[in-house]
Design an enzyme around this catalytic site. Structure first.
Site, PDB file in Angstrom:
ATOM      1  N   GLY A  91     -50.931 -74.179  18.553  1.00 21.83           N
ATOM      2  CA  GLY A  91     -50.473 -73.834  17.211  1.00 21.83           C
ATOM      3  C   GLY A  91     -48.991 -73.485  17.213  1.00 21.83           C
ATOM      4  O   GLY A  91     -48.176 -74.103  17.913  1.00 21.83           O
ATOM      5  N   SER A  92     -48.646 -72.460  16.469  1.00 18.47           N
ATOM      6  CA  SER A  92     -47.227 -72.125  16.268  1.00 18.47           C
ATOM      7  C   SER A  92     -46.552 -71.596  17.520  1.00 18.47           C
ATOM      8  O   SER A  92     -45.314 -71.607  17.600  1.00 18.47           O
ATOM      9  CB  SER A  92     -47.101 -71.093  15.139  1.00 18.47           C
ATOM     10  OG  SER A  92     -47.516 -71.656  13.908  1.00 18.47           O
ATOM     11  N   THR A  93     -47.320 -71.124  18.494  1.00 20.87           N
ATOM     12  CA  THR A  93     -46.671 -70.697  19.743  1.00 20.87           C
ATOM     13  C   THR A  93     -46.040 -71.889  20.446  1.00 20.87           C
ATOM     14  O   THR A  93     -45.143 -71.716  21.278  1.00 20.87           O
ATOM     15  CB  THR A  93     -47.685 -70.011  20.680  1.00 20.87           C
ATOM     16  OG1 THR A  93     -48.788 -70.902  20.925  1.00 20.87           O
ATOM     17  CG2 THR A  93     -48.183 -68.710  20.096  1.00 20.87           C
ATOM     18  N   SER A 107     -42.514 -69.102  10.927  1.00 27.18           N
ATOM     19  CA  SER A 107     -43.511 -70.034  11.465  1.00 27.18           C
ATOM     20  C   SER A 107     -43.887 -71.105  10.452  1.00 27.18           C
ATOM     21  O   SER A 107     -45.066 -71.370  10.195  1.00 27.18           O
ATOM     22  CB  SER A 107     -44.771 -69.278  11.911  1.00 27.18           C
ATOM     23  OG  SER A 107     -45.586 -70.114  12.695  1.00 27.18           O
TER      24      SER A 107
END
Length: 736
Positions: free
Chosen positions: A448-450, A504
């Protein structure tokens, strides 16, 4: 002319017997008729002279003469039966009136003697019409003449004993033949086939006993044992000497004491041809002493070692366990079994029929070689805190699972690797086998956003993008036939690239990624470790999923840019943030610090590989941008630690629903990865929660608090003071 006497009752039957005086036997009736002497005078020429009766001698057994043929030519006939003491079957006839025998006329016999010594001539045989032959009457005075055969049933041929010397010789030959057979077999056994039978006898007596090696300990970085070897006993049986009627008693005693299946124990001890079979391993010494006090015939113990985990479930997913056979079955116990187990030895001894060791018998041995200890980079106290924190949050959010990784970005050492739910390796058989693995490397998930930091590194390093590059960001964007949106609706915003990362925004990240090619994006992901294993000595590691651009569809590059359509494991994602914190230098994650030999000599592990992935300037800029995430305007203000500068990134990724193959209904993965102090990074903490169901499923709400809890403890335990520097001002909103 005188008529020839017939074979009626008037004359005696022909015979060779004579009285003592050479005359014929007297008949019973008509005994006055005399048989003419052979070669002498006839009966008319004999002078009957009374003779004194003398006792008759026992007649010799000679075959009777046959009366057939010419007169005076004797033929042999079967002689009479030898008289026995039994009474005759027929009544004895009344003896005829005795008459004085007539004196034979002088004359010559066959031998040229006088008529007295010569045999009288046999009377001619009468014809068939002359009547039956009268039976002979016994001589009154005995004599040496033949007794005529009695009338009646056919006589048996008498048994004649053979020569005893011949019988003895035959017997000796038989005995000698039998003895020669025994002697030949003896020679065959003791000379020709002696080696074969000696070898078979030795195999029956020889028993090989395993000499277990002491398994090396697993310790943390300070030497605290995480897995250790303690003394134990193995319970074995000798089924050969266990009587069938005693088997049930043994089963009833051992099965409940050792926690074994009674049917299995019965099957093992019911092999009469077997002399050795293990029933249990790793039995505590006090329990083994109790079993031996029962004096069960055929049951014994052998010294061995048992694996013990003094911290129970602490780091169980990393350490693993040793099964009942003494082999590692999960975690490091399995992957490093060759180092830890050492080399087993053996001892061959001779065992008697009663199962006792023959002291002076064959005794060969190969000593065992102890295994080497393994020292890990984990720190027990920090590991305990990380595990406690993730277990608490999994229960609070009702997540399916969770994990925490603490890493030193400068050395690549993993200081803590906790996962929940876990298991107790001391009681591994009582837990679900799905929990035995290490989800930190075995479970793949979409970051995901990581994962947006990798896209940020690529566009800033190769696309000319800076933290201040402005973007007009709507809440959704269409690429070809697919529409992509942010995690929540919002009006169109004017954001810097630092603002895109801080908030994000999926749409803003897609817009920034168009400054580089698909190949450049793919290569940057590879440089950060996507799609390849970390190299940790843990079994079952997944490399994640990263297809080459040739296999991407027309729109795959856009979700890949914000961390979807690719997958990683938790250690890979922690390594990405360690690379940013370490000035763009990627150091391979390290779990094993070295090994310890029998003499306590430490051998360090090889240094991990290092690679410059991005420039230090780009890494520093990304680090400053990540500090904006933990501000009040960012997505993770709950990750702030008082006194410390913290940089990090939240992640909220949709999971694929295995039933539909789409993201709908698949749940979420909430994550947070960051490092501190942000201006001098020394620790990286990665938190992942799979499918939290209670409360918020966003990474800033579910995962960031765990990061704060674990990072705060790690900074204190490592004695890392705050830097005291002021954080940079991150410009989130772009100026018009």
């Amino acid at each position: 002319m005188t008529k020839r006497p017939g074979r009626g009752t008037a004359g005696p039957p022909p015979g060779r017997g004579r009285g003592p005086d050479g005359a014929g036997r007297p008949g019973t009736k008509g005994s006055a008729a005399r048989r003419p002497a052979r070669g002498g005078m006839g009966p008319s020429q004999r002078k009957e002279t009374p003779r004194k009766e003398t006792p008759r001698k026992k007649p010799r057994r000679e075959a009777p003469r046959d009366d057939a043929g010419s007169a005076g030519t004797p033929t042999k006939k079967p002689g009479p039966k030898k008289p026995t003491q039994k009474a005759p079957s027929k009544p004895a006839q009344k003896p005829a009136q005795k008459k004085a025998p007539a004196k034979a006329a002088p004359g010559k016999g066959r031998a040229g003697g006088t008529a007295q010594n010569a045999h009288p001539a046999r009377p001619p045989r009468t014809g068939p019409g002359d009547g039956p032959r009268a039976p002979r009457s016994p001589r009154p005075g005995g004599g040496s003449g033949r007794r005529p055969p009695p009338r009646g049933p056919r006589t048996r041929v008498p048994f004649h004993r053979r020569d005893p010397l011949k019988r003895l010789n035959v017997g000796l030959l038989v005995v000698a033949f039998v003895l020669s057979l025994f002697a030949g077999r003896l020679v065959q056994l003791q000379t020709i086939e002696s080696d074969k039978y000696s070898e078979e006898a030795m195999e029956q007596r020889l028993q090989e006993i395993e000499l277990p090696a002491i398994r090396g300990n697993i310790t943390d970085a300070q030497g605290h044992p995480l897995a250790m070897t303690v003394e134990a006993r193995a319970i074995f049986a000798d089924p050969h000497i266990i009587a069938p009627d005693k088997r049930q008693t043994i089963v009833n005693a051992l099965a409940p004491t050792l926690g074994l299946d009674p049917a299995t124990v019965m099957k093992q001890i019911s092999k009469p041809k077997s002399r050795f079979v293990y029933l249990a391993h790793g039995v505590r010494p006090d329990q083994a002493r109790l079993i031996m006090s029962w004096n069960l015939l055929g049951i014994g113990t052998l010294p061995e070692y048992r694996r013990e985990y003094p911290n129970d479930s602490l780091a169980a997913g990393v350490i693993g366990f040793v099964n009942d056979t003494g082999n590692g079955a999960a975690g490091l116990e399995s992957s490093m079994n060759g180092v830890l187990a050492g080399r087993k030895g053996w001892q061959r001894v001779e065992i008697s029929l009663e199962g006792q060791h023959i002291p002076m018998g064959e005794d060969q041995r190969r000593p065992s070689k102890p295994g080497r200890g393994v020292r890990l980079t984990l720190q027990r106290d920090l590991q305990f805190k990380a595990q406690q924190a993730i277990e608490k949050q999994v229960r609070a959010t009702k997540a399916k699972s969770g994990s925490v990784i603490v890493m030193d970005p400068r050395t690549g050492r993993l200081l803590a690797m906790a996962s929940a739910p876990g298991f107790d390796p001391n009681e591994y058989a009582k837990t679900d086998g799905d929990l035995w693995g290490s989800p930190l490397v075995q479970a793949a998930y979409e970051p995901g956003s990581t994962g947006k930091v990798v896209t940020a590194a690529a566009v800033m390093e190769h696309g000319g993008v800076t933290p201040h590059t402005p973007y007009t960001v709507p809440d959704r964007i269409r690429k070809y036939d697919v529409q992509f949106s942010d995690s929540h609706p919002h009006p169109t915003e004017r954001l810097t690239f630092a603002g895109v990362l801080a908030t994000s925004s999926n749409v803003g990240t897609i817009m920034a990624s168009e400054s580089i090619s698909s190949q450049r994006l793919y290569q940057t992901l590879r440089d950060f470790g996507f799609g390849q294993k970390t190299g940790l000595p843990l079994p079952g590691e997944t490399p994640g999923l990263l297809k080459p651009p040739a296999q991407w569809s027309g729109t795959d590059r856009y979700p890949i840019a914000f961390g979807q359509t690719v997958s990683v494991n938790a250690v890979q994602m922690a390594s990405v943030y360690a690379t940013i914190a370490n000035g763009g230098v990627r150091v391979e994650p390290t779990l094993v610090e070295g090994t310890v030999g029998e003499d306590d000599r430490f051998t360090p592990a090889p240094e991990p590989l290092r690679k410059q992935v991005i420039s230090a300037r780009t890494a520093r800029q990304i680090s400053d941008m990540l500090e904006g995430v933990t501000t009040e305007e960012g997505t993770a203000p709950k990750a702030q630690i008082p006194g410390y500068r913290v940089a990090g990134k939240t992640g909220t990724a949709e999971n694929v629903n295995p039933r539909t193959g789409t993201y709908e209904g698949g749940g979420y993965t909430a994550s947070f990865a960051g490092f501190a102090p942000a201006d001098d990074p020394q620790l990286v903490v990665q938190v992942v929660l799979q499918d939290p169901k209670r409360g918020s499923h966003y990474g800033g709400d579910a995962a960031a608090p765990v990061f704060k809890d674990v990072m705060s403890f790690a900074l204190r335990s490592e004695k890392i003071p705050p830097t005291g520097s002021r954080p940079p001002t991150v410009q989130i909103r772009a100026r018009n």
